[in-house]
Write a protein that holds these residues in place. Sequence first.
Motif, PDB file in Angstrom:
ATOM      1  N   GLY A 200      28.486  34.370  32.145  1.00 36.81           N
ATOM      2  CA  GLY A 200      27.834  34.898  33.329  1.00 36.81           C
ATOM      3  C   GLY A 200      28.692  35.812  34.161  1.00 36.81           C
ATOM      4  O   GLY A 200      28.308  36.177  35.277  1.00 36.81           O
ATOM      5  N   GLN A 201      29.848  36.215  33.649  1.00 36.42           N
ATOM      6  CA  GLN A 201      30.714  37.129  34.380  1.00 36.42           C
ATOM      7  C   GLN A 201      30.264  38.569  34.142  1.00 36.42           C
ATOM      8  O   GLN A 201      29.926  38.951  33.015  1.00 36.42           O
ATOM      9  CB  GLN A 201      32.162  36.950  33.945  1.00 36.42           C
ATOM     10  CG  GLN A 201      32.725  35.570  34.257  1.00 36.42           C
ATOM     11  CD  GLN A 201      34.196  35.458  33.926  1.00 36.42           C
ATOM     12  OE1 GLN A 201      34.824  36.425  33.502  1.00 36.42           O
ATOM     13  NE2 GLN A 201      34.757  34.270  34.123  1.00 36.42           N
ATOM     14  N   ILE A 202      30.294  39.354  35.199  1.00 37.59           N
ATOM     15  CA  ILE A 202      29.804  40.732  35.158  1.00 37.59           C
ATOM     16  C   ILE A 202      30.978  41.678  35.328  1.00 37.59           C
ATOM     17  O   ILE A 202      31.824  41.491  36.214  1.00 37.59           O
ATOM     18  CB  ILE A 202      28.762  40.980  36.260  1.00 37.59           C
ATOM     19  CG1 ILE A 202      27.576  40.026  36.109  1.00 37.59           C
ATOM     20  CG2 ILE A 202      28.283  42.426  36.235  1.00 37.59           C
ATOM     21  CD1 ILE A 202      26.582  40.116  37.247  1.00 37.59           C
ATOM     22  N   SER A 203      31.020  42.683  34.504  1.00 33.99           N
ATOM     23  CA  SER A 203      32.011  43.747  34.644  1.00 33.99           C
ATOM     24  C   SER A 203      31.299  45.079  34.505  1.00 33.99           C
ATOM     25  O   SER A 203      30.265  45.183  33.829  1.00 33.99           O
ATOM     26  CB  SER A 203      33.106  43.614  33.581  1.00 33.99           C
ATOM     27  OG  SER A 203      32.540  43.699  32.273  1.00 33.99           O
TER      28      SER A 203
ATOM     29  N   GLN B  72      34.040  43.813  39.093  1.00 29.23           N
ATOM     30  CA  GLN B  72      34.280  42.546  38.417  1.00 29.23           C
ATOM     31  C   GLN B  72      33.622  41.456  39.253  1.00 29.23           C
ATOM     32  O   GLN B  72      33.857  41.376  40.457  1.00 29.23           O
ATOM     33  CB  GLN B  72      35.782  42.260  38.256  1.00 29.23           C
ATOM     34  CG  GLN B  72      36.538  43.237  37.382  1.00 29.23           C
ATOM     35  CD  GLN B  72      36.199  43.074  35.911  1.00 29.23           C
ATOM     36  OE1 GLN B  72      35.726  42.016  35.485  1.00 29.23           O
ATOM     37  NE2 GLN B  72      36.429  44.127  35.138  1.00 29.23           N
ATOM     38  N   ALA B  73      32.776  40.628  38.603  1.00 29.45           N
ATOM     39  CA  ALA B  73      32.075  39.586  39.349  1.00 29.45           C
ATOM     40  C   ALA B  73      32.024  38.307  38.536  1.00 29.45           C
ATOM     41  O   ALA B  73      31.743  38.319  37.330  1.00 29.45           O
ATOM     42  CB  ALA B  73      30.659  40.039  39.700  1.00 29.45           C
TER      43      ALA B  73
ATOM     44  N   ALA C 206      32.232  32.955  41.566  1.00 26.68           N
ATOM     45  CA  ALA C 206      32.926  32.682  42.823  1.00 26.68           C
ATOM     46  C   ALA C 206      33.308  33.938  43.587  1.00 26.68           C
ATOM     47  O   ALA C 206      33.359  33.919  44.822  1.00 26.68           O
ATOM     48  CB  ALA C 206      34.189  31.859  42.558  1.00 26.68           C
ATOM     49  N   ASN C 207      33.585  35.055  42.889  1.00 29.80           N
ATOM     50  CA  ASN C 207      34.091  36.243  43.564  1.00 29.80           C
ATOM     51  C   ASN C 207      33.489  37.503  42.955  1.00 29.80           C
ATOM     52  O   ASN C 207      33.050  37.514  41.800  1.00 29.80           O
ATOM     53  CB  ASN C 207      35.628  36.323  43.459  1.00 29.80           C
ATOM     54  CG  ASN C 207      36.316  35.170  44.152  1.00 29.80           C
ATOM     55  OD1 ASN C 207      36.359  35.104  45.364  1.00 29.80           O
ATOM     56  ND2 ASN C 207      36.852  34.240  43.366  1.00 29.80           N
ATOM     57  N   CYS C 208      33.524  38.555  43.756  1.00 30.44           N
ATOM     58  CA  CYS C 208      33.088  39.883  43.309  1.00 30.44           C
ATOM     59  C   CYS C 208      34.053  40.903  43.901  1.00 30.44           C
ATOM     60  O   CYS C 208      34.320  40.880  45.113  1.00 30.44           O
ATOM     61  CB  CYS C 208      31.657  40.170  43.752  1.00 30.44           C
ATOM     62  SG  CYS C 208      31.078  41.832  43.328  1.00 30.44           S
ATOM     63  N   THR C 209      34.582  41.782  43.053  1.00 29.37           N
ATOM     64  CA  THR C 209      35.512  42.808  43.522  1.00 29.37           C
ATOM     65  C   THR C 209      35.031  44.176  43.062  1.00 29.37           C
ATOM     66  O   THR C 209      34.467  44.317  41.970  1.00 29.37           O
ATOM     67  CB  THR C 209      36.931  42.565  42.989  1.00 29.37           C
ATOM     68  OG1 THR C 209      36.923  42.623  41.553  1.00 29.37           O
ATOM     69  CG2 THR C 209      37.461  41.215  43.452  1.00 29.37           C
ATOM     70  N   LEU C 210      35.276  45.170  43.899  1.00 24.63           N
ATOM     71  CA  LEU C 210      34.956  46.557  43.571  1.00 24.63           C
ATOM     72  C   LEU C 210      36.113  47.421  44.044  1.00 24.63           C
ATOM     73  O   LEU C 210      36.399  47.493  45.235  1.00 24.63           O
ATOM     74  CB  LEU C 210      33.654  46.990  44.249  1.00 24.63           C
ATOM     75  CG  LEU C 210      33.239  48.448  44.042  1.00 24.63           C
ATOM     76  CD1 LEU C 210      32.963  48.729  42.567  1.00 24.63           C
ATOM     77  CD2 LEU C 210      31.999  48.784  44.879  1.00 24.63           C
TER      78      LEU C 210
ATOM     79  N   ALA D 120      36.410  42.988  48.261  1.00 22.40           N
ATOM     80  CA  ALA D 120      36.375  41.660  47.649  1.00 22.40           C
ATOM     81  C   ALA D 120      35.444  40.775  48.466  1.00 22.40           C
ATOM     82  O   ALA D 120      35.584  40.672  49.691  1.00 22.40           O
ATOM     83  CB  ALA D 120      37.774  41.053  47.581  1.00 22.40           C
ATOM     84  N   VAL D 121      34.478  40.151  47.779  1.00 23.59           N
ATOM     85  CA  VAL D 121      33.477  39.304  48.426  1.00 23.59           C
ATOM     86  C   VAL D 121      33.497  37.941  47.760  1.00 23.59           C
ATOM     87  O   VAL D 121      33.513  37.841  46.518  1.00 23.59           O
ATOM     88  CB  VAL D 121      32.069  39.923  48.328  1.00 23.59           C
ATOM     89  CG1 VAL D 121      31.027  39.016  48.965  1.00 23.59           C
ATOM     90  CG2 VAL D 121      32.053  41.292  49.001  1.00 23.59           C
TER      91      VAL D 121
END
Length: 915
Positions: free
Chosen positions: A408-411, A434-435, A438-442, A454-455
């Motif tokens: 379920g990780q998104i890149s 990258q998501a 727990a975290n999402c970064t752009l 970072a969210v």
Amino acid sequence: MHNLLKKIVIALFLGVCCTLVLIQDDAWFKKNLGIYFTQAFGQALDCTMTADAKRVNVFTGTLELENVVVNPHVDEGWHWASSGMRVQFSWLNLLLYGSLDLQGELTKLRAHSDIQHGDLGIMTHLKKFADAPATLLPIFLRSLTVVQGELVVADALNNIKTTLNFHSETKKINDVLRSSIYFGDGCATIAGISLFTSLAGSMNLEITERYGKMAANVRADCSLLVPQLPESDRQCYVTGSWENEVGTIMIKNGNRTLVVDPLKIYPENNAYHAQLSAQMPLSYLLALYKPEQDFSGEANCTVQAKIDLSNPQDGIHGHVEIDNVRYGQLPFDGRAKFSLTRKNGYCKGGVTIMPAGMNFAGSWHWSERDCSGGLELTNSTAIAMPESTYWQLLPNAITMHLHVDCDGQISGSYQAKATHSKLASTLDSGGVLQATHANCTLDGFLGRDTYELAVGLSSQPHLNKFQYKNAQNVPLIDVRTHESETNKIQGFVDFEAVKTLFKNLADIDLQGEGTINISGGMQASKLVFDGNLEKGTIRLPGTYNFINGFDAHFIADTDQKKLLVESACLTLHQGKIESKRAVLLLDDTFKIKFAHVPCVFENCLINRQKDLFATISGRLLMAKRPNNDTSIKGTVFIDRAQLNKNIFSQEFRQGLQQSPAYLFDTAKRSIDCDIALVTKEPIRIKTGFIETRAQADLTIKNDIRNPAIAGHITLGAGTLAFPYKELLISKGDIYFLPHQPYDPLIELVAKNKIRKYTVALHVTGSAQNPYVHLEASPALTEEQIVSLLLVGSEDESLNIVVPALLMQNIKNMIVSSDQTSPTVNAYFAGLLKPLTNIRLVPRLNDQTGRGGLRAALEIEVGERWRAMMQKNFSLSEDTRFELEYLLSDEISLKGVRDERGDVRGEVEMRWKFGR
């Protein structure tokens, strides 16, 4: 003898009856009869049956069994059991027709059947059950009743399980089998996920056999609950039919959020296919895929699909259209279309996403085996940036790639290039996403600047970090959670970042510097923070005023979508603006649906180019009510002001019309206004033609972009500058009427004493059609008055030159916008300055009868002395001298030496007579 035989027969009959009564209750007889029946049943229907005989009634031809269990000889994927089974036949029918017409009843039937190769496994058994078994004694099943039946159908290939609780009555009349089935309950699951529950309704089945071929007609009318729908939409109604090997099913709920119309089943190429047309919430489809996830979004979904029922793994084709998407509280204004082809658990297709004013196209793929997939998109149409700029994204200027793995990780990544249509320059942007759960970064860049976002997604979405750096790697924006307390944030925004973004995206040059500090944190569902401007010198666009400081306390309630601003203070270089408490409420699309923003401003400097400079104070209330336009109400006091424009000109009126929209920057928004505009001190007006002071009392209403202005402006003492001598304003009024804001009424009176004449200028009418009237005492023609205003002479011979022309344009001078033009001032100064006190007056008409060309030279000494010498250029001795002295406004003394050399004196007296 006859009586004896009769008695013997009766005795034998009674004996047989008694024997039968005794034998039907005999345990051995019942057991063996049950064994015989189960063996015969198994041989006739090619299955294995076990049961216990419970009761036998020889007289009614009834056999009751219990603990009935039926299984196929080999594993055919079906079995059934019943707590009770009753079989009955008619002795009369047996004696008359020589056949057994059986009537059966099953109590608490529990049947199970698998779906094998697209067919119901138990159907072969049921067909044998309904047909007449091949025995020595013909046997026909005339009726069958099922009480409290349950049928479980399992499709292991597609992981579908269906359970039906029903009561049925089946009768066979001639070659027609009619069955009425009443559903008391039912449910279906796919991969353990509930499709529907609480099935209730009826189904009528009619099966006929013609030429060795079975034909079935089915009619169904049911209701059921779909648990994945909202509670108010779960109740659905199902109607269906099967006729001529074609089936049609329609499903609708009360609010029509779920509509399947139709689901059609038909034969094609020796296989059955299903064709589906449906509208449903997207959340329903997503919940079928991942029921453990709480989908807070909303969307309408239209599905068109075709399925090969003989091979559903590879036989699915169709497309899905999605619109009105909202995830959580984030709206998606647009539509999306997906095409679908499924083969061996691998799905792929095309995708088109159409947000408002944009169009993205690409492809997608998904592996059901690996639970992974991807998406590629690019813009197929040009995308305009904000309307105030020339930036746009040309077709194929944006590319996006997303990948989801089995965890379920998104890149993903994106690239974009904006083009400036006027400068032919470009601005590149890109980033990497990258998501996880727990975290999402752009991380990305904009031009030569970079940013990091970072969210956190673990419990409630929250900002971990946002940083924006310039080309020199200097942070311009840095907002992040507190190191020790993750529910608190702190950071700053450098004004350079605001300038850079406005320049890159909107091509707007902002001037100034400063740092906005932010500190606060989350309190329950509220984001509470303080913001203040430090070391600020930010110029307000279009003015000479600057923002030096800002302080405010913010409370953002995410649950109620409410923003509260308290103790806001904006400090200007000259003036300040305060708001004690402002409230904003947002709708689901994050647009303002309610606003209450009061503000008090004091001694604020504003200007409009170099024409108007003013300091203003007052109170304004900006309000917004649901389903209504924004409104601004209040009072604006003009403390002091200087206007360098002609107050009677069209340019001034247009500026007055546009000033509310100019102050509030509402080029695209409709705002109702009700503003009172009042002067505390008179406005100083100074141009090359008019100098005065004005008091204003105006109201501005209606749409702020096209306001209706009412009220009046009163002019105080002032002057109208004419070349020879100015006129003093004694009365001046401008009346604005709501129905003609661009054409106010004018009333102007200006007077002065020029030589021995009292000259008055009257202007009436409207600004676009003024009426100008000149009068003098003693009486003069308007041309003579104009001569006085220009050169100080009322001599009629001057009418041949400039005054007649100027008279035609004097009203244009009064309402002209170009009164400060250096060209006009230089023209009058250069023409008339040498003749301020000396004038050469040609006399083209001969009043003496002596003939010749004459001219006069006039000399003024102060306000009272005037001398004139008149010469006939044809006669050298023909010269006239005059000397005049004004004793008062009504009495003058004149000495004259005429052309003949005679000398005389004159006393001129003027009287005024009143009524």
